[in-house]
Design a protein around this motif. Structure first.
Motif, mmCIF file in Angstrom:
data_model
loop_
_atom_site.group_PDB
_atom_site.id
_atom_site.type_symbol
_atom_site.label_atom_id
_atom_site.label_comp_id
_atom_site.label_asym_id
_atom_site.label_seq_id
_atom_site.Cartn_x
_atom_site.Cartn_y
_atom_site.Cartn_z
ATOM 1 N N TYR A 526 0.863 -1.402 0.170
ATOM 2 C CA TYR A 526 -0.107 -0.041 0.078
ATOM 3 C C TYR A 526 0.895 0.830 -0.719
ATOM 4 N N ARG A 527 2.188 1.076 0.331
ATOM 5 C CA ARG A 527 3.129 2.416 0.620
ATOM 6 C C ARG A 527 2.617 2.997 -0.521
ATOM 7 N N PRO A 528 2.955 3.421 -1.817
ATOM 8 C CA PRO A 528 2.974 3.998 -3.181
ATOM 9 C C PRO A 528 1.698 5.050 -2.747
ATOM 10 N N VAL A 529 0.824 4.540 -2.543
ATOM 11 C CA VAL A 529 -0.488 5.607 -2.385
ATOM 12 C C VAL A 529 -0.023 6.810 -1.191
ATOM 13 N N LEU A 530 1.119 6.707 -0.294
ATOM 14 C CA LEU A 530 1.745 7.743 0.161
ATOM 15 C C LEU A 530 2.349 8.184 -0.690
ATOM 16 N N ILE A 531 3.376 8.217 -0.882
ATOM 17 C CA ILE A 531 4.157 8.583 -1.844
ATOM 18 C C ILE A 531 3.648 9.434 -3.069
ATOM 19 N N LEU A 532 2.404 8.678 -3.763
ATOM 20 C CA LEU A 532 1.762 9.026 -4.646
ATOM 21 C C LEU A 532 1.036 10.841 -3.836
ATOM 22 N N LYS A 533 0.345 10.190 -3.322
ATOM 23 C CA LYS A 533 -1.384 11.504 -2.492
ATOM 24 C C LYS A 533 -0.625 12.530 -3.800
ATOM 25 N N ASN A 534 0.431 13.144 -3.743
ATOM 26 C CA ASN A 534 0.274 14.653 -3.801
ATOM 27 C C ASN A 534 -0.004 14.547 -5.637
ATOM 28 N N ALA A 535 0.575 14.040 -6.306
ATOM 29 C CA ALA A 535 0.023 13.789 -7.048
ATOM 30 C C ALA A 535 -2.021 13.209 -7.785
ATOM 31 N N ILE A 536 -2.575 12.771 -7.077
ATOM 32 C CA ILE A 536 -4.415 12.378 -6.964
ATOM 33 C C ILE A 536 -4.604 13.583 -6.264
ATOM 34 N N ASP A 537 -3.674 14.306 -5.527
ATOM 35 C CA ASP A 537 -4.042 16.043 -5.002
ATOM 36 C C ASP A 537 -4.530 16.338 -5.781
ATOM 37 N N TYR A 538 -3.631 16.550 -7.122
ATOM 38 C CA TYR A 538 -3.361 17.298 -8.296
ATOM 39 C C TYR A 538 -4.618 17.615 -9.285
ATOM 40 N N LEU A 539 -4.719 16.222 -9.257
ATOM 41 C CA LEU A 539 -5.969 16.187 -10.072
ATOM 42 C C LEU A 539 -6.799 16.166 -9.927
#
Length: 720
Positions: A526-539
């Motif tokens: 699951y950890r990559p979800v935390l790493i990629l949070k900024n990208a999802i937030d940007y979308l």
């Protein structure tokens, strides 16, 4: 001696007589009456535009010479310049009431303008007609323009039963100009605006010399009250003018003068990072304040409306839309249905992307600038005829900067109508019924997308064969151990996703996440979800609804590394780092374009084979997975991380987790695996059918699908 006394008495008498004469001359009756010099002084002040001083001089002169129509006419004109319209009309009517047939013909025109601005349309029409009949120097084009406005006003009527307009009050408005109110994008019951501190009232087509500052007002104890400046980091200049905010409200656009003739556009960040200045120049490839572009309205961060006097327009200021298409900024004039030979300014687009509000001083206006609205017709792919918003929203003066509230129940505008606190004031509009265009979303989302969308949204029977469709590559993002930073390069890649997401609002977005190391624990997967949070937030912040996004975590199972016929390892990916994010759109069957992952087409042609390619080939058509569990939190067991073709699906809101295992082309193999998982304690496990990236709901399986994929018949039997 007697002679001496007599002489002294004589001189004393003479002195007394002189004193009496001097005193008598000082009495009002003996004062010299004013001469033409007083009128000359008043005329000089009038010619130089010193209206207040001219008013004082003319009033003084007319108190002694009341029968001077030229002086009274100039007094009336000076009063109009100072926005004292009722007093000006009184002066014009005095001239016309004296019965002198030799009064200036111009007085009829001025009386008409005063009545027009006061909303006395019948009286204004009478005076305009008198002027046209009597004047040999009449500008027929100008009079005809005002007469058409009068006709529009008398035909339009009013909407007083359905709307109420009230001044925002003395705690917002002043003797100066308050204009361009913009609702806060993030804080309810707040709006921002510009206040002009000049002594003179603001022209609607204001010049760069105007000093201004940006402030905000909030509702305090039920009334609007100015609370302070927009932001202390960049509101020190008295000559700034507010334009609009970015889509997420974290940036503000405004202008400032750089010369007497030019302005520049700036963007300010409310929370700037260590390497980001609080204020910087906004170099947009289309919108250019220095060239006279104005009235920027943010549709979203890749699309804007604005007004401009560009040569390709229809006359005066026209309205334009600029938007990104395939990475390039496009610009379009909104066309002759919206734009006229006059000025169209201050655009506002409703939430549904189909209703445009703007101000125009065309002959359809009832006076000055009026607020109009027009609706876009998707079928005709054009704007309908603009409709006047009618009084009380509009007046005989200038009504501009109209903006609806988010719920469509209210609006703000600025106006220099009579009865205000001076110059332009901000007004609050209440509607009996909400403007429904603020409550609905359309498909596609915005008017400028309709033409492309209609050509793309073909019926299935007319669908273009997949191989004949143009191919668009979706980006691959690589990430490391630390949270992803939205660099300009990554922002550009995400903007491509947003562009297609806005153009096709019916499609979903899958975010496939791959790592290079084996995930030994549930959290490791699951950890990559935390790493990629900024990208999802940007979308999300830039308009992609979270209900359309799903993250699918695959761990280390599908590296792009492959082996050639001699056994040597080769890499077909864009980077040797297999820790990557790939994007995929769902529900794209009827689109006339085909999306592929960057580098995917090359891998298909190079003759190599990799776990990634094998995986892609297995999920091209119908297949089956085992859904192990649905949960609102991470599963509290980790034995499944060793399973083949493991996938963890996380919805966009990150509060729902679905665990899958296996990829099976045959139902028999899927059922055999299901029995194993049930025996391991996954009592709620079940088989789910997929076609390509999408799950297949049982109730949507048709006879045509079963004919094409016979295994679906076994799946239906299993479901029963």
């Amino acid at each position: 001696m007697k002679n001496t006394v007599a002489r002294i008495s004589f001189f004393v008498c003479i002195a007394c007589m002189v004193s009496i004469m001097l005193y008598s001359c000082s009495l009002p009756i003996f004062r010299q009456q004013p001469t033409s010099t007083d009128l000359n002084r008043a005329d000089a002040l009038f010619e130089e535009g010193s209206w207040k001083e001219a008013i004082t001089e003319y009033q003084s002169y007319l108190s002694r010479h009341p029968v001077n129509p030229q002086a009274r006419l100039k007094l009336g004109r000076s009063l109009m310049e100072e926005d004292r319209i009722e007093e000006a009309l009184e002066q014009f009517q005095k001239i016309l009431a004296d019965g002198d047939r030799n009064h200036p013909e111009e007085v009829y025109f001025r009386a008409g303008r005063a009545c027009h601005q006061l909303g006395q349309f019948s009286e204004a029409e009478h005076y305009y007609r008198q002027f046209a009949e009597r004047s040999s120097m009449v500008d027929l084009q100008l009079v005809n323009y005002y007469m058409k406005q009068i006709g529009a006003a008398r035909t339009a009527g009013n909407d007083a039963a359905n709307s109420l307009v009230e001044n925002a009050g003395h705690q917002v408005n002043s003797v100066h100009d308050e204009f361009h109110p913009v609702y806060s994008p993030n804080i309810g019951h707040r709006f921002y605006f510009t206040v002009h501190d000049s002594e003179h009232t603001l022209s609607i087509r204001s010049t760069p010399e105007v000093g201004a500052s940006m402030k905000y007002a909030e509702v305090t104890q039920g009334i609007w009250k100015t609370e302070g400046t927009l932001d202390d980091e960049f509101d020190h200049s008295p000559e700034l003018r507010l334009l609009d905010f970015s889509e997420n409200g974290q940036h503000v656009f405004f202008t400032r003068p750089v010369t007497d003739e030019e302005r520049t556009t700036l963007v300010g960040a409310f929370e700037s990072g260590p390497d980001e200045p609080a204020v910087r120049t906004w170099d947009h490839p289309v919108f250019q304040s220095r060239l006279g572009d104005r009235d920027l309205f943010t549709i979203h961060d890749s699309a804007y409306l604005f007004s401009s006097q560009r040569l390709e327009g229809y006359g005066g200021y026209d309205l334009y839309v600029t938007f990104k298409s395939s990475g390039n900024w496009m610009v379009q004039n909104l066309g002759p249905q919206i734009n006229s030979p006059a000025d169209e300014i201050a655009p506002f687009l409703s939430v549904d992307g189909r209703q445009l509000y703007f101000s125009s001083n065309s002959d359809k206006s009832i006076g000055g600038y009026d607020v109009f609205f027009a609706t876009f017709d998707d079928e005709m792919e054009t704007w309908g005829t603009p409709q006047n918003m009618l009084p009380p929203v509009n007046s005989g003066r200038n009504d501009v900067d109209f903006r609806l509230s988010g719920d469509g129940q209210e609006a703000l505008l600025s106006s220099d109508r009579t009865g205000g606190h001076g110059g332009f004031d901000i007004y609050h509009v209440y509607f009996d019924q909400p403007r429904t265009a603020q409550l609905d979303w359309s498909q596609p989302r915005y008017f400028y997308q309709v033409s492309a969308f209609r050509s793309f949204a073909l019926q299935e029977s007319n669908a273009v064969p997949s191989d004949d469709k143009p191919v668009f590559e979706l980006p691959v993002l690589h990430f490391g151990e630390r949270p992803l930073v939205i660099t300009p390069q990554i922002k550009g890649e995400l903007d491509k996703i947003l562009e297609f997401g806005r153009l096709y609002p019916h499609v979903g977005l899958l975010v496939h996440v791959f790592t290079e190391k084996k995930a030994n624990t549930n959290f490791g997967l699951y950890r990559p979800v935390l790493i990629l949070k900024n990208a999802i937030d940007y979308l999300q912040e830039h308009g992609l609804d979270m209900s359309r996004i799903e993250m699918r975590l695959h761990g280390h199972q599908y590296p792009r590394s492959s082996f050639n016929s001699s056994g040597q390892q080769r890499t077909a990916s864009l980077s040797r780092n297999d820790r990557r994010v790939e994007f995929e759109f769902t529900n794209t069957k009827n689109l006339p374009v085909r999306f592929v992952v960057a580098g995917e087409e090359h891998m298909r042609d190079d003759g190599s084979s990799s776990p990634y390619q094998n995986w892609k080939s297995k999920i091209e058509e119908v297949y089956f997975r085992i859904r192990l569990a649905d949960a609102e939190q991470l599963l509290k067991r980790s034995d499944f991380v060793q399973n083949e073709d493991l996938m963890l699906a996380v919805d966009g809101s990150e509060d729902h987790f679905t665990y899958y295992s296996g990829i099976f082309q045959k139902m028999e193999a899927a059922q055999k695996s299901l029995r194993v998982y049930i025996a391991q304690g996954y009592m709620d496990a079940r088989i789910v059918a997929f076609i390509g990236p999408s799950r297949i709901p049982t109730d949507l399986i048709t006879s045509e699908m079963i004919e094409a994929y016979p295994e679906l018949k076994k799946y239906i039997i299993y479901q029963k």
